[in-house]
Design a protein around this motif. Structure first.
Motif, short mmCIF file in Angstrom:
data_model
loop_
_atom_site.label_atom_id
_atom_site.label_comp_id
_atom_site.label_asym_id
_atom_site.label_seq_id
_atom_site.Cartn_x
_atom_site.Cartn_y
_atom_site.Cartn_z
N GLU A 172 0.82 -1.22 0.00
CA GLU A 172 0.00 0.00 0.00
C GLU A 172 0.85 1.27 0.00
N LEU A 173 1.92 1.24 -0.79
CA LEU A 173 2.81 2.40 -0.90
C LEU A 173 2.43 3.29 -2.07
N VAL A 174 1.63 2.78 -3.00
CA VAL A 174 1.24 3.54 -4.20
C VAL A 174 -0.22 3.26 -4.52
N ASP A 175 -0.83 4.17 -5.29
CA ASP A 175 -2.14 3.89 -5.88
C ASP A 175 -1.93 3.05 -7.13
N TYR A 176 -3.00 2.42 -7.59
CA TYR A 176 -2.84 1.48 -8.71
C TYR A 176 -4.12 1.39 -9.51
N HIS A 177 -3.95 0.96 -10.76
CA HIS A 177 -5.09 0.80 -11.67
C HIS A 177 -5.85 -0.48 -11.35
N ALA A 178 -7.14 -0.45 -11.61
CA ALA A 178 -7.95 -1.67 -11.50
C ALA A 178 -7.43 -2.71 -12.48
N GLY A 179 -7.43 -3.96 -12.06
CA GLY A 179 -6.95 -5.04 -12.91
C GLY A 179 -5.45 -5.21 -12.93
#
Length: 217
Positions: A172-179
């Motif tokens: 949980e260090l970065v945001d990320y795209h779905a999939g």
């Protein structure tokens, strides 16, 4: 004589596009890696940033306009193999850092590496009082934890970019795209398959033995 060079440039561009797609479908948005030939005839794949000299090579790990907390430096030096057919990685580095450039960890690969450290190794940029005491007791007072080289899998089984992306997302260090999971799984499978094919080409006897044991041939 020009075909191998042309093949290298083409394959390096394709490799840069592949990494670009992986990042932009997982932890980045709108970044682009590209390939340039150096004076030694190798292809250099990296993120060149927006400055004219390409010094701002830290890829911001953000999927929006929101400021990134982490950045990633990627560098690949590529040639063709001895048969001038397949792309070969002669040197690579994946360096995870804070957004202002402070190093956290680095995966390095150098083919072939000097005898003083293994081809594939990990650097942790940090301090350990316990480890430092051990280094001091062994007479290595000039060394620190960040100067050590931890072996990580060797030439064929070394970590890949997908591992760093998974680390950043899972912790949980970065945001990320779905999939992102499916993208990462597919990309990691491609990497492992390439390594397997390369191993088979260099060790055909072992591959043939394994196939015979499995009932092939």
């Amino acid at each position: 004589m020009t075909r191998p060079q042309g093949d290298l440039e083409r394959q390096a561009r394709e490799f840069a596009a592949e990494i670009t797609g992986l990042l932009n479908k997982t932890v980045t948005h709108g970044i682009r890696l590209s390939s340039k030939m150096d004076r030694h005839g190798s292809a250099i794949v990296r993120y060149w940033g927006n400055s004219p000299n390409g010094l701002d090579d830290l890829i911001p790990l953000t999927i929006s306009q929101k400021p990134a907390r982490l950045g990633l430096r990627i560098l690949h030096t590529l040639t063709l193999d001895d048969e001038s057919k397949y792309l070969r990685n002669t040197q690579s580095a994946y360096a995870l850092a804070t957004a202002d450039g402070e190093a956290i960890l680095t995966y390095d690969f150098v083919r072939p590496a000097p005898n003083v450290y293994p081809e594939a190794h990990l650097h942790i940029d940090g301090e350990s009082a316990s480890l430092q005491r051990l280094l001091d007791l062994s007479g290595q007072t000039e060394r620190t934890a960040r100067r050590l080289h931890l072996p990580v899998g060797g030439r064929r089984f070394r970590p890949c970019l997908e591992d760093i992306i998974e680390f950043c997302v899972s912790e949980e260090l970065v945001d990320y795209h779905a999939g992102w999971e499916d993208v990462l799984s597919e990309a990691r499978s491609r990497f492992h398959l390439r390594q397997l094919k390369a191993a088979v080409r260099r060790c055909p006897e072992a591959a043939a033995e394994a196939l015979q044991e499995a009932g092939w041939g």
